[in-house]
Design a protein around this motif. Structure first.
Motif: not given
Length: 269
Positions: A138-142, A112-117, A127-135
């Protein structure tokens, strides 16, 4: 005014799923509860599953993908998972193949409108992962399901305005609790789960670097309590800049955690 919030639908060993809304984009993180529960929770927020821009999967353990088979039968929402996790999901349900958007752990992509790292996490899953969502500036970490907090992951989370962070177990409760020894070793090991103490230490560093909202997640039903987890983190934040600390309940939240300043202010007008 564009809404920005996080709404936990389930958190803990019985099932994990959360909704993140930002800039007109709605994303689910994990599918660890039934599709019926997800549908009901989304409707409370004015969404249908078809309105989602995508689903981010952290890893393939049952408490994170419980609703997968029903989801892929009924909907055509893209599901993003690391290549290791995607392979595991297809083995469990070949119908998932059509919806999967695999990526390498550490890769950045748009939803969508978000960048997901994405970033790799130390957990006993493929290959377990977490995420940082930017939009929206600001940034939201999980970051949950972590045996420990590597400096590389911490550096990804530094500067995030809001972070969902695992606070799985109290060390004394785990040590003296009912789990068999081998399970205690697994939970407390380097590919297990993050303790309250380690969560609190990380939380302090995040707050020193600008985090304003913390949501403690994936609490153990047997080896933790919401009050213990919250106190451990809040004690570690004494004397630091203001930060709101929430605990994600086992079932869905009564209200979302609002992350946009406008919405936060409107609650007190």
């Amino acid at each position: 005014m564009k809404e920005r919030y996080y709404y936990s639908i389930g958190s803990g060993s019985t099932g994990n799923c959360g909704l993140y809304v930002c800039g007109g984009t709605a994303i689910l993180i994990d599918l660890g509860v039934s599709v019926r529960r997800i549908t009901a929770a989304l409707r409370k927020r004015g969404f249908e599953i078809a309105d989602l821009s995508g689903v981010l999967i952290t890893h393939g353990h049952h408490d994170h993908i419980k609703g997968l088979s029903t989801f892929v039968k009924r909907y055509r929402v893209p599901i993003y998972a690391s290549r290791g996790t995607a392979e595991e999901l297809v083995r469990k349900d070949p119908a998932a193949q059509a919806l999967l958007r695999p990526f390498w752990g550490g890769e950045t992509f748009d939803v969508g409108s978000l960048q997901v790292e994405s970033f790799l996490t130390p957990h006993d899953a493929a290959e377990s992962v977490g995420y940082v969502l930017r939009g929206e500036g600001d940034a939201f970490g999980y970051a949950t399901d972590l045996g420990f907090m590597p400096s590389a992951i911490k550096s990804k989370l530094l500067g995030c305005g809001a972070v969902v962070l695992e606070s799985n177990h109290d060390l004394v409760m785990l040590e003296t609790g009912p789990y068999p020894y081998i399970l205690k070793q697994r939970v407390s090991g380097p590919r297990g789960h993050l303790s309250n103490v380690d969560c609190a230490a990380c939380a302090a560093e995040l707050v020193k670097n600008g985090t304003k909202t913390l949501i403690l997640a994936h609490l153990s039903e047997e080896n933790n309590t919401p009050s213990l987890a919250q106190k451990e983190t809040e004690d570690a934040l004494t004397g630091l800049p203001d930060c709101a600390v929430y605990v994600a309940p086992r079932d869905e939240m009564e209200e979302p955690v609002w992350l946009s300043e406008e919405m936060q202010c409107s609650l007190y007008v």
